[in-house]
Scaffold this motif. Sequence first.
Motif, PDB file in Angstrom:
ATOM      1  N   PRO A 142     -44.382  -6.998 -20.682  1.00  0.00           N
ATOM      2  CA  PRO A 142     -45.758  -7.481 -20.526  1.00  0.00           C
ATOM      3  C   PRO A 142     -46.062  -8.674 -21.428  1.00  0.00           C
ATOM      4  N   GLY A 143     -46.596  -9.715 -20.813  1.00  0.00           N
ATOM      5  CA  GLY A 143     -46.946 -10.922 -21.550  1.00  0.00           C
ATOM      6  C   GLY A 143     -45.792 -11.877 -21.771  1.00  0.00           C
ATOM      7  N   ASP A 144     -44.564 -11.481 -21.398  1.00  0.00           N
ATOM      8  CA  ASP A 144     -43.387 -12.311 -21.657  1.00  0.00           C
ATOM      9  C   ASP A 144     -42.709 -12.737 -20.360  1.00  0.00           C
ATOM     10  N   PHE A 145     -42.202 -11.777 -19.568  1.00  0.00           N
ATOM     11  CA  PHE A 145     -41.526 -12.135 -18.324  1.00  0.00           C
ATOM     12  C   PHE A 145     -41.632 -10.989 -17.320  1.00  0.00           C
ATOM     13  N   ILE A 146     -41.420 -11.333 -16.067  1.00  0.00           N
ATOM     14  CA  ILE A 146     -41.279 -10.361 -14.986  1.00  0.00           C
ATOM     15  C   ILE A 146     -40.070 -10.775 -14.168  1.00  0.00           C
ATOM     16  N   SER A 147     -39.193  -9.827 -13.873  1.00  0.00           N
ATOM     17  CA  SER A 147     -37.988 -10.097 -13.101  1.00  0.00           C
ATOM     18  C   SER A 147     -38.023  -9.303 -11.799  1.00  0.00           C
ATOM     19  N   LEU A 148     -37.839 -10.003 -10.678  1.00  0.00           N
ATOM     20  CA  LEU A 148     -37.849  -9.378  -9.355  1.00  0.00           C
ATOM     21  C   LEU A 148     -36.492  -9.567  -8.695  1.00  0.00           C
ATOM     22  N   ARG A 149     -36.098  -8.603  -7.873  1.00  0.00           N
ATOM     23  CA  ARG A 149     -34.871  -8.760  -7.083  1.00  0.00           C
ATOM     24  C   ARG A 149     -35.177  -8.455  -5.617  1.00  0.00           C
ATOM     25  N   ALA A 150     -34.414  -9.074  -4.736  1.00  0.00           N
ATOM     26  CA  ALA A 150     -34.664  -8.944  -3.308  1.00  0.00           C
ATOM     27  C   ALA A 150     -34.507  -7.497  -2.847  1.00  0.00           C
ATOM     28  N   ASN A 151     -35.389  -7.066  -1.972  1.00  0.00           N
ATOM     29  CA  ASN A 151     -35.315  -5.741  -1.365  1.00  0.00           C
ATOM     30  C   ASN A 151     -34.391  -5.815  -0.154  1.00  0.00           C
ATOM     31  N   PRO A 152     -33.192  -5.211  -0.218  1.00  0.00           N
ATOM     32  CA  PRO A 152     -32.245  -5.321   0.897  1.00  0.00           C
ATOM     33  C   PRO A 152     -32.693  -4.561   2.138  1.00  0.00           C
ATOM     34  N   ASP A 153     -33.692  -3.672   1.987  1.00  0.00           N
ATOM     35  CA  ASP A 153     -34.152  -2.856   3.110  1.00  0.00           C
ATOM     36  C   ASP A 153     -35.554  -3.237   3.562  1.00  0.00           C
ATOM     37  N   TYR A 154     -35.960  -4.473   3.306  1.00  0.00           N
ATOM     38  CA  TYR A 154     -37.299  -4.920   3.660  1.00  0.00           C
ATOM     39  C   TYR A 154     -37.526  -4.781   5.168  1.00  0.00           C
ATOM     40  N   GLN A 155     -38.686  -4.211   5.560  1.00  0.00           N
ATOM     41  CA  GLN A 155     -38.912  -3.810   6.944  1.00  0.00           C
ATOM     42  C   GLN A 155     -39.873  -4.717   7.720  1.00  0.00           C
ATOM     43  N   PHE A 156     -40.542  -5.649   7.067  1.00  0.00           N
ATOM     44  CA  PHE A 156     -41.740  -6.220   7.689  1.00  0.00           C
ATOM     45  C   PHE A 156     -41.674  -7.728   7.905  1.00  0.00           C
ATOM     46  N   GLY A 157     -40.510  -8.248   8.188  1.00  0.00           N
ATOM     47  CA  GLY A 157     -40.381  -9.678   8.440  1.00  0.00           C
ATOM     48  C   GLY A 157     -39.082 -10.214   7.897  1.00  0.00           C
ATOM     49  N   GLU A 158     -39.033 -11.528   7.707  1.00  0.00           N
ATOM     50  CA  GLU A 158     -37.812 -12.153   7.201  1.00  0.00           C
ATOM     51  C   GLU A 158     -37.504 -11.651   5.792  1.00  0.00           C
ATOM     52  N   PRO A 159     -36.235 -11.407   5.484  1.00  0.00           N
ATOM     53  CA  PRO A 159     -35.870 -10.972   4.136  1.00  0.00           C
ATOM     54  C   PRO A 159     -36.016 -12.112   3.134  1.00  0.00           C
ATOM     55  N   ALA A 160     -35.947 -11.753   1.866  1.00  0.00           N
ATOM     56  CA  ALA A 160     -36.066 -12.751   0.804  1.00  0.00           C
ATOM     57  C   ALA A 160     -34.932 -13.763   0.898  1.00  0.00           C
ATOM     58  N   LYS A 161     -35.243 -15.034   0.669  1.00  0.00           N
ATOM     59  CA  LYS A 161     -34.227 -16.077   0.704  1.00  0.00           C
ATOM     60  C   LYS A 161     -33.602 -16.304  -0.672  1.00  0.00           C
ATOM     61  N   THR A 162     -34.222 -15.728  -1.705  1.00  0.00           N
ATOM     62  CA  THR A 162     -33.711 -15.856  -3.071  1.00  0.00           C
ATOM     63  C   THR A 162     -33.468 -14.464  -3.629  1.00  0.00           C
ATOM     64  N   GLY A 163     -32.267 -14.241  -4.140  1.00  0.00           N
ATOM     65  CA  GLY A 163     -31.905 -12.902  -4.591  1.00  0.00           C
ATOM     66  C   GLY A 163     -32.698 -12.419  -5.771  1.00  0.00           C
ATOM     67  N   ASN A 164     -32.962 -13.300  -6.740  1.00  0.00           N
ATOM     68  CA  ASN A 164     -33.648 -12.908  -7.963  1.00  0.00           C
ATOM     69  C   ASN A 164     -34.682 -13.955  -8.343  1.00  0.00           C
ATOM     70  N   ILE A 165     -35.828 -13.502  -8.796  1.00  0.00           N
ATOM     71  CA  ILE A 165     -36.872 -14.387  -9.303  1.00  0.00           C
ATOM     72  C   ILE A 165     -37.280 -13.899 -10.689  1.00  0.00           C
ATOM     73  N   ARG A 166     -37.267 -14.794 -11.649  1.00  0.00           N
ATOM     74  CA  ARG A 166     -37.736 -14.484 -12.993  1.00  0.00           C
ATOM     75  C   ARG A 166     -38.964 -15.337 -13.270  1.00  0.00           C
ATOM     76  N   ILE A 167     -40.062 -14.706 -13.632  1.00  0.00           N
ATOM     77  CA  ILE A 167     -41.301 -15.395 -13.984  1.00  0.00           C
ATOM     78  C   ILE A 167     -41.429 -15.334 -15.492  1.00  0.00           C
ATOM     79  N   GLN A 168     -41.373 -16.500 -16.134  1.00  0.00           N
ATOM     80  CA  GLN A 168     -41.328 -16.595 -17.588  1.00  0.00           C
ATOM     81  C   GLN A 168     -42.635 -17.186 -18.114  1.00  0.00           C
ATOM     82  N   SER A 169     -43.210 -16.542 -19.126  1.00  0.00           N
ATOM     83  CA  SER A 169     -44.467 -16.995 -19.699  1.00  0.00           C
ATOM     84  C   SER A 169     -44.229 -18.035 -20.791  1.00  0.00           C
ATOM     85  N   TYR A 170     -45.140 -19.022 -20.848  1.00  0.00           N
ATOM     86  CA  TYR A 170     -45.133 -20.029 -21.904  1.00  0.00           C
ATOM     87  C   TYR A 170     -46.501 -20.092 -22.552  1.00  0.00           C
ATOM     88  N   PHE A 171     -46.517 -20.455 -23.824  1.00  0.00           N
ATOM     89  CA  PHE A 171     -47.738 -20.381 -24.623  1.00  0.00           C
ATOM     90  C   PHE A 171     -48.758 -21.445 -24.242  1.00  0.00           C
TER      91      PHE A 171
END
Length: 280
Positions: free
Chosen positions: A204-233
């Motif tokens: 919390p307050g620093d980063f969030i890391s997401l990975r693609a859901n291989p079993d996504y049911q509701f449209g096109e799958p993720a085009k990027t395997g991993n997304i990291r959201i990094q916080s800056y001051f």
Amino acid sequence: MTLKTIRRLLILTLIVAVVAVTIPDAAEPSISYAQDNTITIGTLDIPANLDPSDADNFVSWEILSHLYVGLTRQVPGTNTYELVLATDHQVSDDGLTHTLTVRTDTTFTDGTPITAETFADSINRIIRLNRNAAPLLADIDSVTATAEDILEFTLNRPIPYFEALLALPVFFAYHPDDFPSNDVNRSVDSLIGNGVYILDSWNPGDFISLRANPDYQFGEPAKTGNIRIQSYFATENLRLALVNGEIDVAWRDVLLPDAIRTAEENADIDIYETPSIRMW
């Protein structure tokens, strides 16, 4: 906060280091997702809490909208909406009753079914807790599951843009094991969602890391395997992180004059503007 500015259209600015992101040629065969492909996004706004009862800002909505799919969603690249977990939407003549038919073939990633009652319980929890996100539901008089696949909303006033509201995370269905019915979960270690991405890790307050859901049911799958959201001051820290190649995308928070100057001084950095609906 009110909902009167729901239809306001603003410009969302992304400052992108294009050399760090490879876009496949249209002639190449498509892939479902690529776990070895990572994009790092820099921002000033990392939520301290992923509980939907506190999700009252654009950044929280963006993240939760990648982890969950709701009754409706915004069509990418447009300002229109489509039904997703709802298959039908009927409105009474006075505009005060909205009846949605919920798909009966959907589950969370652990196999738990998502029903009309799941939606009703999740929405009523936010109303009951009366925290930061509750004002978004101020015009909801009641929400009830009248059958396994029927969800009924009674409103205090007609809302012609109701399908746009339903795309917000306060209207999502949440797994009953993730969020207690009478308290806030401030220390989420994992989330059981149904979205195009899965919560991999976060600080919390620093980063969030997401990975693609291989079993996504509701449209096109993720085009990027991993997304990291990094916080800056600060904005300048974010700008320097982009220039130095620490991040691939600066998300919204670089002031436009600095963004223009940065793009002019660095040939491998581009500015992209896309349509976006912002609430306030």
